[in-house]
Design a protein around this motif. Structure first.
Motif, PDB file in Angstrom:
ATOM      1  N   VAL A  88       0.882  -1.162   0.000  1.00  0.00           N
ATOM      2  CA  VAL A  88       0.000   0.000   0.000  1.00  0.00           C
ATOM      3  C   VAL A  88       0.926   1.220   0.000  1.00  0.00           C
ATOM      4  CG1 VAL A  88      -1.777   1.261   1.227  1.00  0.00           C
ATOM      5  CG2 VAL A  88      -1.799  -1.244   1.233  1.00  0.00           C
ATOM      6  N   VAL A  89       0.835   2.040  -1.064  1.00  0.00           N
ATOM      7  CA  VAL A  89       1.827   3.107  -1.290  1.00  0.00           C
ATOM      8  C   VAL A  89       1.113   4.442  -1.358  1.00  0.00           C
ATOM      9  CG1 VAL A  89       3.764   3.871  -2.721  1.00  0.00           C
ATOM     10  CG2 VAL A  89       3.152   1.448  -2.660  1.00  0.00           C
ATOM     11  N   LYS A  90       1.705   5.438  -0.738  1.00  0.00           N
ATOM     12  CA  LYS A  90       1.178   6.800  -0.795  1.00  0.00           C
ATOM     13  C   LYS A  90       2.342   7.775  -0.890  1.00  0.00           C
ATOM     14  CE  LYS A  90      -2.122   9.933   1.350  1.00  0.00           C
ATOM     15  NZ  LYS A  90      -3.088  10.129   2.460  1.00  0.00           N
ATOM     16  N   LEU A  91       2.257   8.738  -1.845  1.00  0.00           N
ATOM     17  CA  LEU A  91       3.333   9.710  -2.077  1.00  0.00           C
ATOM     18  C   LEU A  91       2.927  11.064  -1.519  1.00  0.00           C
ATOM     19  CD1 LEU A  91       6.081  10.311  -3.466  1.00  0.00           C
ATOM     20  CD2 LEU A  91       4.783  10.964  -5.503  1.00  0.00           C
ATOM     21  N   ARG A  92       3.862  11.696  -0.814  1.00  0.00           N
ATOM     22  CA  ARG A  92       3.645  13.026  -0.263  1.00  0.00           C
ATOM     23  C   ARG A  92       4.878  13.881  -0.538  1.00  0.00           C
ATOM     24  NH1 ARG A  92       1.992  10.076   4.526  1.00  0.00           N
ATOM     25  NH2 ARG A  92      -0.284  10.053   4.751  1.00  0.00           N
ATOM     26  N   CYS A 102       7.752   8.512   0.084  1.00  0.00           N
ATOM     27  CA  CYS A 102       6.911   7.424  -0.399  1.00  0.00           C
ATOM     28  C   CYS A 102       6.613   6.503   0.798  1.00  0.00           C
ATOM     29  CB  CYS A 102       7.641   6.666  -1.502  1.00  0.00           C
ATOM     30  SG  CYS A 102       6.613   5.493  -2.405  1.00  0.00           S
ATOM     31  N   HIS A 103       5.372   6.555   1.303  1.00  0.00           N
ATOM     32  CA  HIS A 103       4.974   5.754   2.461  1.00  0.00           C
ATOM     33  C   HIS A 103       4.435   4.412   1.967  1.00  0.00           C
ATOM     34  CE1 HIS A 103       5.386   9.113   5.309  1.00  0.00           C
ATOM     35  NE2 HIS A 103       4.982   9.853   4.284  1.00  0.00           N
ATOM     36  N   VAL A 104       5.025   3.318   2.494  1.00  0.00           N
ATOM     37  CA  VAL A 104       4.695   1.979   2.007  1.00  0.00           C
ATOM     38  C   VAL A 104       4.339   1.080   3.193  1.00  0.00           C
ATOM     39  CG1 VAL A 104       5.503  -0.029   0.724  1.00  0.00           C
ATOM     40  CG2 VAL A 104       6.271   2.266   0.064  1.00  0.00           C
ATOM     41  N   ARG A 105       3.236   0.352   3.080  1.00  0.00           N
ATOM     42  CA  ARG A 105       2.877  -0.740   3.989  1.00  0.00           C
ATOM     43  C   ARG A 105       2.791  -2.000   3.150  1.00  0.00           C
ATOM     44  NH1 ARG A 105      -2.526   0.320   7.004  1.00  0.00           N
ATOM     45  NH2 ARG A 105      -1.976  -1.778   7.774  1.00  0.00           N
ATOM     46  N   ALA A 106       3.454  -3.057   3.590  1.00  0.00           N
ATOM     47  CA  ALA A 106       3.447  -4.285   2.804  1.00  0.00           C
ATOM     48  C   ALA A 106       3.801  -5.456   3.695  1.00  0.00           C
ATOM     49  CB  ALA A 106       4.450  -4.180   1.650  1.00  0.00           C
ATOM     50  N   SER A 152       8.938  20.092 -13.530  1.00  0.00           N
ATOM     51  CA  SER A 152       7.495  20.086 -13.277  1.00  0.00           C
ATOM     52  C   SER A 152       6.852  18.893 -13.951  1.00  0.00           C
ATOM     53  CB  SER A 152       6.864  21.382 -13.807  1.00  0.00           C
ATOM     54  OG  SER A 152       7.411  22.518 -13.175  1.00  0.00           O
ATOM     55  N   GLY A 153       5.783  18.382 -13.311  1.00  0.00           N
ATOM     56  CA  GLY A 153       5.074  17.255 -13.886  1.00  0.00           C
ATOM     57  C   GLY A 153       4.372  16.431 -12.830  1.00  0.00           C
ATOM     58  N   ARG A 154       3.982  15.222 -13.242  1.00  0.00           N
ATOM     59  CA  ARG A 154       3.274  14.310 -12.341  1.00  0.00           C
ATOM     60  C   ARG A 154       4.248  13.280 -11.790  1.00  0.00           C
ATOM     61  NH1 ARG A 154      -1.005  11.970 -16.218  1.00  0.00           N
ATOM     62  NH2 ARG A 154       0.885  11.988 -17.511  1.00  0.00           N
ATOM     63  N   TYR A 155       4.297  13.177 -10.496  1.00  0.00           N
ATOM     64  CA  TYR A 155       5.212  12.256  -9.830  1.00  0.00           C
ATOM     65  C   TYR A 155       4.415  11.152  -9.129  1.00  0.00           C
ATOM     66  CZ  TYR A 155       9.285  15.214 -10.569  1.00  0.00           C
ATOM     67  OH  TYR A 155      10.304  15.921 -11.130  1.00  0.00           O
ATOM     68  N   ALA A 156       5.028   9.974  -9.063  1.00  0.00           N
ATOM     69  CA  ALA A 156       4.435   8.833  -8.357  1.00  0.00           C
ATOM     70  C   ALA A 156       5.569   7.918  -7.943  1.00  0.00           C
ATOM     71  CB  ALA A 156       3.424   8.094  -9.239  1.00  0.00           C
ATOM     72  N   CYS A 157       5.267   6.973  -7.062  1.00  0.00           N
ATOM     73  CA  CYS A 157       6.238   5.954  -6.685  1.00  0.00           C
ATOM     74  C   CYS A 157       5.543   4.602  -6.668  1.00  0.00           C
ATOM     75  CB  CYS A 157       6.874   6.251  -5.327  1.00  0.00           C
ATOM     76  SG  CYS A 157       5.717   6.217  -3.941  1.00  0.00           S
ATOM     77  N   SER A 158       6.313   3.560  -6.740  1.00  0.00           N
ATOM     78  CA  SER A 158       5.742   2.212  -6.763  1.00  0.00           C
ATOM     79  C   SER A 158       6.571   1.305  -5.857  1.00  0.00           C
ATOM     80  CB  SER A 158       5.728   1.650  -8.188  1.00  0.00           C
ATOM     81  OG  SER A 158       7.047   1.483  -8.675  1.00  0.00           O
ATOM     82  N   ALA A 159       5.914   0.245  -5.334  1.00  0.00           N
ATOM     83  CA  ALA A 159       6.580  -0.729  -4.460  1.00  0.00           C
ATOM     84  C   ALA A 159       6.166  -2.127  -4.896  1.00  0.00           C
ATOM     85  CB  ALA A 159       6.221  -0.489  -3.010  1.00  0.00           C
ATOM     86  N   GLY A 218       2.613  -8.650  -5.176  1.00  0.00           N
ATOM     87  CA  GLY A 218       2.345  -7.818  -6.337  1.00  0.00           C
ATOM     88  C   GLY A 218       3.010  -6.462  -6.243  1.00  0.00           C
ATOM     89  N   GLU A 219       2.731  -5.613  -7.239  1.00  0.00           N
ATOM     90  CA  GLU A 219       3.296  -4.266  -7.306  1.00  0.00           C
ATOM     91  C   GLU A 219       2.161  -3.256  -7.265  1.00  0.00           C
ATOM     92  OE1 GLU A 219       6.378  -1.585 -10.040  1.00  0.00           O
ATOM     93  OE2 GLU A 219       5.470  -3.408 -10.864  1.00  0.00           O
ATOM     94  N   THR A 220       2.394  -2.156  -6.544  1.00  0.00           N
ATOM     95  CA  THR A 220       1.379  -1.128  -6.385  1.00  0.00           C
ATOM     96  C   THR A 220       1.986   0.229  -6.705  1.00  0.00           C
ATOM     97  OG1 THR A 220       0.350  -2.416  -4.619  1.00  0.00           O
ATOM     98  CG2 THR A 220      -0.312  -0.119  -4.826  1.00  0.00           C
ATOM     99  N   VAL A 221       1.236   1.033  -7.462  1.00  0.00           N
ATOM    100  CA  VAL A 221       1.652   2.393  -7.810  1.00  0.00           C
ATOM    101  C   VAL A 221       0.892   3.365  -6.927  1.00  0.00           C
ATOM    102  CG1 VAL A 221       1.796   4.130  -9.633  1.00  0.00           C
ATOM    103  CG2 VAL A 221       2.158   1.714 -10.187  1.00  0.00           C
ATOM    104  N   SER A 222       1.604   4.355  -6.450  1.00  0.00           N
ATOM    105  CA  SER A 222       1.009   5.319  -5.538  1.00  0.00           C
ATOM    106  C   SER A 222       0.099   6.296  -6.275  1.00  0.00           C
ATOM    107  CB  SER A 222       2.114   6.106  -4.826  1.00  0.00           C
ATOM    108  OG  SER A 222       2.714   7.017  -5.740  1.00  0.00           O
ATOM    109  N   ASN A 223      -0.443   7.189  -5.537  1.00  0.00           N
ATOM    110  CA  ASN A 223      -1.196   8.298  -6.107  1.00  0.00           C
ATOM    111  C   ASN A 223      -0.258   9.215  -6.897  1.00  0.00           C
ATOM    112  OD1 ASN A 223      -0.112   8.834  -3.372  1.00  0.00           O
ATOM    113  ND2 ASN A 223      -0.820  10.922  -3.808  1.00  0.00           N
ATOM    114  N   GLU A 224      -0.802   9.945  -7.859  1.00  0.00           N
ATOM    115  CA  GLU A 224      -0.014  10.915  -8.620  1.00  0.00           C
ATOM    116  C   GLU A 224      -0.019  12.252  -7.906  1.00  0.00           C
ATOM    117  OE1 GLU A 224      -1.324  11.254 -12.621  1.00  0.00           O
ATOM    118  OE2 GLU A 224      -0.321   9.421 -13.268  1.00  0.00           O
ATOM    119  N   LEU A 225       1.142  12.846  -7.833  1.00  0.00           N
ATOM    120  CA  LEU A 225       1.288  14.138  -7.185  1.00  0.00           C
ATOM    121  C   LEU A 225       1.748  15.152  -8.237  1.00  0.00           C
ATOM    122  CD1 LEU A 225       1.278  15.690  -4.484  1.00  0.00           C
ATOM    123  CD2 LEU A 225       3.711  15.124  -4.277  1.00  0.00           C
TER     124      LEU A 225
END
Length: 512
Positions: free
Chosen positions: A56-60, A80-84, A124-131, A136-143
């Motif tokens: 479970v991934v969340k980007l801040r 990048c906050h990850v719970r797994a 500048s642009g849209r950033y995300a992270c994945s774990a 499996g693999e999970t992509v975070s929210n777009e920032l």
């Protein structure tokens, strides 16, 4: 959750079923049995639940940063906050594309953080992270990441603007800025002075400013520059426009067709005056009965390769030059016609034998006519009486017998035209002087005899063995012969008598 109990003699069985969630991971489950008749007695057993799940991934954005206050040159970081469970074994960040750890590009990965140093407007642009873990693999929210920057020219370099005297042109200055530019300023420089353009002469609308400019004299041609500013700062390098006196280009010249084959031809021209502006070129292909071009071939240079046109169709070619002021008059080229190879081969086969025979006959006839004319002219000269010769003052010595050239020199063609005569005499007369002795030679055209022309002084020069010379009127006539000629320094050469004598004894063998 579902529970059930089952009594078996003196045995009680309790069953509970439920679906765990992420929050249940690591929590204990306890089974406890009590006897209601004996309140102080109980029995229990506990287990800790392990719930496996994909990350479970969340980007801040970094907690110490303000998202609306990031400017060029700042350092930023993302968390990048990850719970797994099991723990994630791979962590990556990206902005429309993967971002790998690269110290040179100032992109750093540290634990669960992505660090960007010295950000620019391109950051500048849209950033995300994945774990990624075993589940499996999970992509975070777009920032959405925004970097503010001061204005800069949208088109780099110096723009050339051409205008004739009295011609009005509108110059548009476009800039990139975030937030949009708030203020524009224009300046004019003609190498003599720099003038600020009044604000009422141009208009601005955020990212662009327009100036209407009309040069009326030579001093009105120079450099216009515009710069803008916003809340971040002022434009560092202004946008520059070079004003030049310009017009339509001249037509290309010296256009030629070359390297023509059955299916293609190359066209080469020399570029004319460009009108003071960058120019391009265009080749237009017309047919005889069409006012509109069949094809238009653009080029940055005045050279083209034309191919793929129909056979047996006559084409007209015109080359023109173009710039921002318009197009030049057309430069007309020779008509172009591609022959059908089958028809051309048939015509050549029909004319092949007849053409060769005709050419051979014509050549033979011309040769015979030339020989006949030469013989007739020679016979007329033979019948004409020779010119009177002055009586010689001294008899020439007897001629020595010439060797038989046929045996001595088999490679030389003998000359028998002068065997029965002596060499011609050169008659020289001058007031107060006596005539010289005649010139005698052992052979008039034997082996080793030659005539040479060279510059000399007026008068006759002496002739010696191997290098005789006769000069008259500034030109020297020499001949290798065994004879000696002595003459006065100033004398008149009787050229006509010499020519007549030589012609009497020069008879071609083909006419004898």
């Amino acid at each position: 959750m579902h529970e059930s109990e089952e009594l078996r003699d003196n045995l009680t069985v309790s069953v509970m079923s439920f679906v765990p969630t992420l929050d249940d991971d690591g929590k204990p489950i306890t089974c406890r049995a009590e006897n209601p008749n004996v309140t102080t007695l109980f029995m229990e057993t506990s287990w800790t639940i392990s719930v496996v799940y994909p990350p479970v991934v969340k980007l801040r954005l970094g907690s110490s940063l303000a998202a609306g206050d990031i400017k060029e040159g700042d350092d930023v970081y993302f968390e990048c906050h990850v719970r797994a469970n099991p723990p994630a074994r791979k962590l990556s960040g990206f902005v429309d594309r993967p971002l790998a750890h690269n110290v040179t590009s100032r992109v750093l990965h540290s634990n669960q953080s992505l660090v960007l140093q010295k950000v620019t407007r391109h950051s500048s642009g849209r950033y995300a992270c994945s774990a990624l873990n075993a589940e499996g693999e999970t992509v975070s929210n777009e920032l959405h990441f925004r970097v503010k920057y001061s204005p800069s020219c949208r088109s780099g370099g110096v723009a050339v603007v051409g205008a004739a005297r009295g011609e009005s042109v509108v110059i548009v200055c476009e800039v990139d800025a975030d937030p949009p530019a708030a203020v524009f300023k224009w300046k004019f420089n003609n190498s003599g002075e720099t003038i600020d353009v009044a604000a009422d002469r141009y208009t601005s609308n955020g990212s662009a400013s327009s100036l209407k400019y009309t040069p009326v004299a030579d001093l009105d041609y120079g450099t216009l520059s515009c710069s803008a500013s916003n809340e971040v700062g002022t434009q560092l390098a202004p946008c520059v426009f070079q004003m030049v006196a310009a017009g339509k280009p001249h037509a290309p010249r010296n256009c030629t067709l070359w390297n023509q084959t059955a299916e293609s031809v190359e066209v080469w021209c020399v570029a004319g005056f460009d009108g003071g502006l960058p120019q391009t070129f265009l080749l237009e292909v017309y047919t005889d009965d069409s006012p509109t071009p069949r094809a238009r071939l653009p080029s940055s240079e005045p050279s083209w390769t034309v191919r793929g046109l129909e056979w047996e169709v006559r084409f007209r070619l015109a080359a023109v030059a173009l710039n921002s002021k318009g197009r030049s008059p057309p430069a007309r080229l020779a008509d172009l016609l591609f022959r059908d190879p089958e028809k051309r081969t048939a015509r050549e086969a029909a004319l092949g034998v007849g053409g060769v025979v005709g050419a051979a006959g014509a050549g033979a006839g011309a040769a015979c006519a030339l020989v006949a004319a030469a013989c007739a002219a020679s016979l007329r000269r033979r019948r004409r009486p020779p010119a009177a010769k002055p009586p010689p003052q001294h008899q020439p010595p007897p001629r020595a017998k010439l060797p038989d050239l046929d045996d001595a020199e088999p490679d030389l063609i003998p000359n028998h035209y002068c065997e029965a005569t002596s060499a011609p005499s050169l008659s020289v007369s001058s007031p107060g002087r006596t005539a010289p002795a005649p010139l005698t030679t052992p052979a008039c055209n034997g082996p080793g005899a030659s005539w040479t022309w060279g510059a000399g002084s007026a008068g006759l020069a002496g002739v010696t063995s191997g290098g005789a010379g006769v000069s008259a009127g500034g030109a020297a006539l020499g001949r290798s012969a065994s004879a000696t000629l002595r003459a006065p320094a100033a004398a008149d050469l009787n050229v006509d008598a010499i020519k007549e004598k030589l012609l009497d004894h020069r008879i071609p063998e083909s006419c004898v």
